[in-house]
Design an enzyme around this catalytic site. Structure first.
Site, PDB file in Angstrom:
ATOM      1  N   LYS A  39       0.710  -1.266  -0.047  1.00 63.58           N
ATOM      2  CA  LYS A  39      -0.190  -0.109   0.112  1.00 63.58           C
ATOM      3  C   LYS A  39       0.826   1.332   0.000  1.00 63.58           C
ATOM      4  O   LYS A  39       0.283   2.428  -0.299  1.00 63.58           O
ATOM      5  CB  LYS A  39      -1.033   0.023   1.163  1.00 63.58           C
ATOM      6  CG  LYS A  39      -0.525   0.084   2.527  1.00 63.58           C
ATOM      7  CD  LYS A  39      -1.589   0.034   3.615  1.00 63.58           C
ATOM      8  CE  LYS A  39      -1.060  -0.052   5.073  1.00 63.58           C
ATOM      9  NZ  LYS A  39      -1.906   0.081   5.842  1.00 63.58           N
ATOM     10  N   GLY A  52      16.720  -5.684  16.418  1.00 61.52           N
ATOM     11  CA  GLY A  52      17.660  -6.700  17.241  1.00 61.52           C
ATOM     12  C   GLY A  52      18.430  -7.997  16.257  1.00 61.52           C
ATOM     13  O   GLY A  52      19.519  -7.744  16.332  1.00 61.52           O
ATOM     14  N   GLU A 119      19.569 -11.892  24.135  1.00 61.23           N
ATOM     15  CA  GLU A 119      18.505 -10.930  24.341  1.00 61.23           C
ATOM     16  C   GLU A 119      17.600 -11.654  25.311  1.00 61.23           C
ATOM     17  O   GLU A 119      17.782 -12.765  25.810  1.00 61.23           O
ATOM     18  CB  GLU A 119      17.620 -10.687  23.068  1.00 61.23           C
ATOM     19  CG  GLU A 119      18.488  -9.789  22.059  1.00 61.23           C
ATOM     20  CD  GLU A 119      17.556  -9.489  20.774  1.00 61.23           C
ATOM     21  OE1 GLU A 119      16.399  -9.719  20.654  1.00 61.23           O
ATOM     22  OE2 GLU A 119      18.091  -8.803  19.879  1.00 61.23           O
ATOM     23  N   HIS A 247       6.856  -3.462  23.589  1.00 58.00           N
ATOM     24  CA  HIS A 247       8.448  -3.521  23.781  1.00 58.00           C
ATOM     25  C   HIS A 247       8.767  -2.546  24.892  1.00 58.00           C
ATOM     26  O   HIS A 247       8.175  -1.432  25.270  1.00 58.00           O
ATOM     27  CB  HIS A 247       9.122  -3.012  22.453  1.00 58.00           C
ATOM     28  CG  HIS A 247      10.544  -3.399  22.325  1.00 58.00           C
ATOM     29  ND1 HIS A 247      11.444  -2.813  23.422  1.00 58.00           N
ATOM     30  CD2 HIS A 247      11.099  -4.128  21.577  1.00 58.00           C
ATOM     31  CE1 HIS A 247      12.785  -3.322  23.159  1.00 58.00           C
ATOM     32  NE2 HIS A 247      12.433  -4.293  22.045  1.00 58.00           N
ATOM     33  N   ARG A 294       9.968 -10.087  27.794  1.00 56.73           N
ATOM     34  CA  ARG A 294       9.495  -8.802  27.608  1.00 56.73           C
ATOM     35  C   ARG A 294       8.224  -8.626  28.292  1.00 56.73           C
ATOM     36  O   ARG A 294       7.946  -7.428  28.720  1.00 56.73           O
ATOM     37  CB  ARG A 294       9.073  -8.699  26.014  1.00 56.73           C
ATOM     38  CG  ARG A 294      10.318  -8.563  25.399  1.00 56.73           C
ATOM     39  CD  ARG A 294      10.166  -8.360  23.649  1.00 56.73           C
ATOM     40  NE  ARG A 294      11.227  -8.170  22.889  1.00 56.73           N
ATOM     41  CZ  ARG A 294      11.597  -8.101  21.583  1.00 56.73           C
ATOM     42  NH1 ARG A 294      10.431  -8.231  21.004  1.00 56.73           N
ATOM     43  NH2 ARG A 294      12.678  -7.797  21.038  1.00 56.73           N
ATOM     44  N   HIS A 355       4.272  -3.154  20.262  1.00 57.62           N
ATOM     45  CA  HIS A 355       5.387  -3.573  19.464  1.00 57.62           C
ATOM     46  C   HIS A 355       5.092  -4.911  18.187  1.00 57.62           C
ATOM     47  O   HIS A 355       5.389  -4.686  17.130  1.00 57.62           O
ATOM     48  CB  HIS A 355       6.543  -3.828  20.213  1.00 57.62           C
ATOM     49  CG  HIS A 355       7.921  -4.306  19.450  1.00 57.62           C
ATOM     50  ND1 HIS A 355       8.507  -3.580  18.540  1.00 57.62           N
ATOM     51  CD2 HIS A 355       8.500  -5.604  19.359  1.00 57.62           C
ATOM     52  CE1 HIS A 355       9.379  -4.229  18.191  1.00 57.62           C
ATOM     53  NE2 HIS A 355       9.513  -5.279  18.317  1.00 57.62           N
ATOM     54  N   ARG A 390       6.044 -13.633  22.468  1.00 56.44           N
ATOM     55  CA  ARG A 390       7.020 -13.976  21.686  1.00 56.44           C
ATOM     56  C   ARG A 390       8.352 -13.852  22.326  1.00 56.44           C
ATOM     57  O   ARG A 390       8.703 -12.900  22.911  1.00 56.44           O
ATOM     58  CB  ARG A 390       6.927 -12.936  20.194  1.00 56.44           C
ATOM     59  CG  ARG A 390       8.150 -13.107  19.468  1.00 56.44           C
ATOM     60  CD  ARG A 390       7.803 -12.192  18.332  1.00 56.44           C
ATOM     61  NE  ARG A 390       8.003 -10.814  18.565  1.00 56.44           N
ATOM     62  CZ  ARG A 390       9.133  -9.950  18.370  1.00 56.44           C
ATOM     63  NH1 ARG A 390      10.211 -10.775  18.065  1.00 56.44           N
ATOM     64  NH2 ARG A 390       8.952  -8.744  18.807  1.00 56.44           N
TER      65      ARG A 390
END
Length: 535
Positions: A39, A52, A119, A247, A294, A355, A390
């Protein structure tokens, strides 16, 4: 109305998921047409903003598939599909090698080996990255590879309005209809301002996330949940929309949208979260401190902000070696410097921002949706990998693995699928331009305010009920506008965001527990009956 367009493989979206699939389909079928529509510009995707890296088992001496699988399952808080987790983790390294063959350049150490980051939620160093712009580098490599393939057509500035199914042929289609079939899409061509039909044998939705449903998000302005909303309208299955990942560390800049992301890898390199009193606080919330998953870090920051009455906390990078920081995070350094913050001397103000959507269009392990000849992958899909939360840097991995798996299944089906015939033209409900654009822009601001205030990191039953009542009113007003004015991308995006907001709230209301990213203070205990909320 222009002549119908036909294409064998239709791809909606040009991020890592869509381009992975498109490249493979085009190379396998050089005589068939592959069409990618987006789009805005081809490179304006959520992929481009991923800082990341890509998680994958690379150092087999210290890491293993079993560890990556376990880390993913722990983060997903009991709702991951274990078979899908195993597939993604084990097939991931091969997909990463492919992207390297396309020319993606991941950082290496002094010995020439890939520099692997760590992480939150990961037990080992397994994140491949390109400085702090990994997604942009992957997108660049894919687009460069596509230039070598003749039978891929890229169409920009083309807004998909709806999936074409039997509904458009005059048949009654409900969620119980067993054979809902996708024949292609209706699109608004912004260059001609005409609504056109694109008919396809097979369609892939790779439309990205829905962060723009919230006031503060790291997602670009295009992330309006279009694919999810279209599938819901087409009576397809959507699941787990209540799991919106915030996030923990977006740069705090009031009024700036989208928010600039401070990647989790900064904490992996030693940065520490501190409150307004400069106290390190994560040890109060989790033994893993600043490298907890997270959902835990975001709630901890939210709690500290509420406790101290501030709108942000600090990320302290001052103990990280200067050369190391500049080598790993040059864009973060420059961005902070541009607003007067030298991260080697001052702490960075950060706050959570919407996020990633862990739920979405329900698919099986081959990316098939509940609608025939329609696949979905990337953030718009709910494959079962993420569960209730996630694991960091699993998203680009999932997009590549499922882009490949969607291709494999579509490749096996394509020869048996014919183009649909006698698809009617789009029936415009009105040809009148909206008299005031503020009716659309203000409604979107209201939606974002509702979702941020009532359906954020911490929820309650009363907040969810209030959100639903206000969304009902916005829905009624917007549908009236849709019926009485000319279709525009802005109006379509508003409709899609309201639908996504409804799905997030409805999923949150159905989930009578706190799990992963869904935290409801009225239902803090986890249920022993694990379930996906399918809408």
């Amino acid at each position: 109305m222009t002549t119908d367009m036909q294409t064998d493989f239709l791809v909606i979206g040009s991020g890592i998921a869509g381009l992975t699939y498109a490249l493979k389909a085009a190379k396998q079928h050089p005589s068939r047409q592959v069409t990618v529509i987006t789009k805005t510009r081809t490179d304006e995707t959520n992929t481009k903003y991923a800082q990341g890296g890509i998680a994958g088992v690379w150092d087999e001496e210290n890491d293993s598939y079993g560890k990556h699988i376990e880390d993913t399952l722990i983060a997903g808080d009991g709702l991951c599909n274990e078979r899908v987790v195993e597939i993604v983790v084990k097939e991931g390294p091969e997909r990463i090698r492919e992207i390297i063959e396309y020319g993606a350049r991941f950082d290496k150490d002094e010995t020439g080996e890939y520099s692997l980051g760590k992480e939150g939620g990961h037990s080992e160093n397994r994140i491949l990255h390109h400085k702090d712009v990994t997604g942009k580098e992957v997108e660049r490599a894919l687009l460069e590879e596509m230039k070598q393939v003749a039978n891929i057509q890229l169409i920009n500035h083309c807004f998909v309005i709806d999936i074409i199914t039997q509904h458009h042929l005059g048949y009654l289609v409900t969620k119980s209809t067993p054979d809902i079939t996708c024949y292609g899409v209706y699109v608004l061509n912004e260059r001609t301002n005409q609504i056109e039909k694109i008919l396809a044998r097979i369609t892939l939705l790779a439309t990205g996330g829905c962060g723009q449903a919230y006031r503060t998000t790291t997602n670009p302005r295009i992330a309006t949940g279009d694919g999810i909303a279209m599938v819901y309208r087409a009576k397809g299955r959507i699941e787990n929309m209540e799991f919106i990942q915030f996030h923990p560390t977006a740069l705090y800049e009031p009024g700036v949208s989208p928010s600039f992301l401070i990647t989790e890898a900064v904490r992996g390199d030693g940065a520490i979260l501190r409150n307004r009193n400069e106290e390190a606080f994560m040890e109060k919330y989790d033994a893993r401190k600043d490298l907890a998953p997270r959902d835990i870090v975001a709630r901890a920051i939210d709690s500290e902000m509420k406790r101290t009455g501030t709108e942000y906390v600090y990320l302290d990078c001052r103990e990280i070696d200067r050369e190391k920081f500049l080598r790993h995070f040059p864009n973060i350094y420059e961005k902070c410097l541009s607003i007067g913050i030298d991260v080697m001397q001052q702490m960075i103000p950060v706050a959570p921002a919407a996020h990633y959507s862990c739920g979405g269009i329900k698919t099986d392990e081959w990316g098939r949706t509940s609608i025939q000849h329609l696949y979905a992958c990337g953030e718009c899909a709910s494959t079962g990998l993420h569960g209730a939360n996630r694991l960091a840097s699993n998203s680009l991995l999932e997009a590549m693995v499922f882009g490949h798996r969607c291709f494999l299944d579509a490749n096996a089906q394509i020869d048996a699928i014919a183009f649909a015939e006698s698809i009617p033209d789009w029936k415009a409900l009105s040809t009148t331009d909206p008299r005031e654009m503020i009716l659309i822009t203000q409604s979107q601001k209201e939606l974002q305010q509702i979702m941020s205030d009532y359906v954020g990191i911490v929820r309650t039953d009363v907040r969810l009920e209030r959100a639903m009542k206000r969304l009902d009113l916005l829905f009624t007003e917007t549908e009236e506008l849709y019926r009485t004015t000319k279709v525009s991308p802005q109006l379509c995006e508003l409709r899609n965001l309201i639908t996504v907001g409804y799905l997030i709230v409805k999923g949150a209301q159905f989930r009578k527990e706190s799990r992963g990213l869904h935290y409801n203070t009225d239902h803090q205990q986890k249920s022993e009956l694990l379930q996906n909320i399918i809408l």
